[in-house]
Scaffold this motif. Structure first.
Motif, short mmCIF file in Angstrom:
data_model
loop_
_atom_site.label_atom_id
_atom_site.label_comp_id
_atom_site.label_asym_id
_atom_site.label_seq_id
_atom_site.Cartn_x
_atom_site.Cartn_y
_atom_site.Cartn_z
N LEU A 72 6.50 3.95 -12.39
CA LEU A 72 5.61 3.00 -13.07
C LEU A 72 6.16 1.58 -12.98
O LEU A 72 5.40 0.62 -12.78
N SER A 73 7.47 1.44 -13.12
CA SER A 73 8.09 0.11 -13.00
C SER A 73 7.93 -0.44 -11.59
O SER A 73 7.63 -1.62 -11.40
N ASP A 74 8.11 0.42 -10.59
CA ASP A 74 7.96 -0.02 -9.20
C ASP A 74 6.52 -0.42 -8.88
O ASP A 74 6.27 -1.39 -8.15
N ILE A 75 5.56 0.31 -9.44
CA ILE A 75 4.15 -0.05 -9.26
C ILE A 75 3.88 -1.41 -9.88
O ILE A 75 3.20 -2.26 -9.29
N PRO B 19 9.88 7.09 -3.70
CA PRO B 19 9.08 8.32 -3.62
C PRO B 19 9.50 9.21 -2.46
O PRO B 19 9.54 10.44 -2.61
N PHE B 20 9.82 8.62 -1.31
CA PHE B 20 10.17 9.43 -0.14
C PHE B 20 11.52 10.12 -0.34
O PHE B 20 11.69 11.29 0.00
N ILE B 21 12.48 9.41 -0.89
CA ILE B 21 13.81 9.99 -1.11
C ILE B 21 13.73 11.13 -2.11
O ILE B 21 14.26 12.23 -1.88
N TYR B 22 13.03 10.91 -3.22
CA TYR B 22 12.99 11.95 -4.25
C TYR B 22 12.10 13.12 -3.83
O TYR B 22 12.37 14.27 -4.20
N ASN C 82 4.31 5.98 -5.12
CA ASN C 82 4.68 6.06 -6.53
C ASN C 82 3.56 6.66 -7.38
O ASN C 82 3.83 7.38 -8.35
N PHE C 83 2.30 6.39 -7.03
CA PHE C 83 1.21 7.03 -7.75
C PHE C 83 1.19 8.53 -7.49
O PHE C 83 0.79 9.32 -8.37
N LEU C 84 1.63 8.94 -6.30
CA LEU C 84 1.73 10.37 -6.01
C LEU C 84 2.73 11.03 -6.94
O LEU C 84 2.47 12.11 -7.50
N VAL D 158 0.83 -1.21 0.00
CA VAL D 158 0.00 0.00 0.00
C VAL D 158 0.86 1.26 0.00
O VAL D 158 0.61 2.21 -0.74
N THR D 159 1.92 1.26 0.80
CA THR D 159 2.80 2.42 0.87
C THR D 159 3.53 2.64 -0.44
O THR D 159 3.65 3.77 -0.94
N THR D 160 4.02 1.55 -1.04
CA THR D 160 4.74 1.65 -2.31
C THR D 160 3.83 2.18 -3.41
O THR D 160 4.20 3.09 -4.17
#
Length: 326
Positions: free
Chosen positions: A69-72, A290-293, A43-45, A37-39
């Motif tokens: 998109l790849s991570d999703i 997403p958090f790092i970027y 990434n959708f954000l 859910v977090t991932t």
């Protein structure tokens, strides 16, 4: 040896961690569910920000969009079945779904490797050749590189999936992993898999080492250029720009190299440790990206603030003023 099209086993069972006590199954399922859910949300954000904010439609952010998109895709292919295995003790998966999952797992793994290579190329050109960067790396060039990555990443998984589909499975059907992959599936074949294993390992090393070598080359040159900078502030700013990417790349490649080396030298370690290490480099980078970027990239933080303010103003509109008639 049985003919390649002879298959008795039509369903496999995802075992997960073989040494995990059943009393921890619910906890493990919850852990995988929270990661998923977090991932997906993070990434959708990033995808939403890229679509809505024109200021982010630049080469570097095209790479981030591709990575998100790849991570999703990877998380959606890998984690839901792991959750059902531990929450509802439902590890059953058909042969063809197992082959599909195996193919997509390796596809997104290859794709991430190519995306990291493109990311390193972008930073190399931006830092080592700043005057030529706008000409060499524009949106059109980045789109071409992105399409090339998404298409070429399909080649090696296609080869190994065709090989696995032609093997006979007529004995044990337990996948000792949290998802179907080439090694776990081929071990269950009742045919001689020496040639398939050699081909799979060679392709895996090619996909791993070629991008990794270019990444090392890029960042070594970046370090050399940065150390030559006179200004300490410029040096620190450049290192800060690349550090987030370097952290993710290390998390992705170093554990993966450890797993491949242990397989190559036949180093004996517990299955739970190998599975845990594989899940570490498979799930941690998509979770942290997403958090790092978002935290390290000023433009993304500014877009987030702008988007939040816009949402707040739409949710709580200012009251309109109507003068009292006299």
């Amino acid at each position: 040896m049985l003919p390649g099209n002879y298959t008795r086993v039509s369903e496999f069972v995802i075992v997960g961690f073989p040494g995990l006590h059943p009393s921890y199954f619910q906890l493990m399922g919850g852990f995988f569910f929270c990661i998923y859910v977090t991932t997906i949300s993070g990434n959708f954000l990033l995808v939403g920000l890229f679509v809505l904010e024109r200021s982010l439609q630049k080469p570097m952010y095209i790479i981030m969009l591709s990575l998100s998109l790849s991570d999703i895709g990877f998380s959606t292919v890998a984690l839901p079945k792991a959750v059902t295995r531990y929450w509802w003790n439902d590890g059953g998966i058909s042969l063809y779904m197992c082959l599909f999952q195996k193919h997509m797992i390796h596809y997104f793994g290859n794709l991430n490797s190519l995306i990291f290579m493109t990311m390193a190329m972008d930073r190399y050109l931006a830092i080592c050749h700043p005057l030529r960067y706008p000409k060499w790396m524009n949106n059109r060039t980045m789109l071409i590189l992105t399409v090339f990555s998404w298409v070429s990443a399909m080649i090696t998984p296609g080869i190994t999936t065709i090989q696995s589909a032609q093997l006979p499975y007529c004995g044990p059907n337990q996948i000792i992993h949290c998802y179907c992959d080439t090694n776990s599936l081929n071990k269950l074949s009742c045919a001689d898999i020496s040639s398939q294993s050699a081909v799979s390992f060679s392709l895996a090393m090619f996909v791993l080492l070629v991008p990794f070598s270019f990444i090392i080359f890029s960042y070594v040159n970046i370090v050399v250029v940065v150390l030559r900078m006179v200004s300490v502030q410029s040096r620190w700013k450049t290192f800060s720009t690349c550090s987030s990417q370097l952290v993710i790349i290390c998390l992705y490649y170093i554990p993966r190299c450890g797993v491949y080396i242990s397989n190559l030298i036949k180093f004996t370690v517990s299955q739970d440790f190998v599975i845990g290490l594989t899940m570490l480099y498979s799930l941690l980078p998509p979770l942290l990206n997403p958090f790092i970027y978002c935290l390290r990239t000023k433009e993304i933080k500014a877009s987030l603030v702008k988007w939040a303010c816009r949402r707040q103003s739409n949710t709580h509109p200012k009251p309109s003023f109507h003068p009292i008639a006299r």
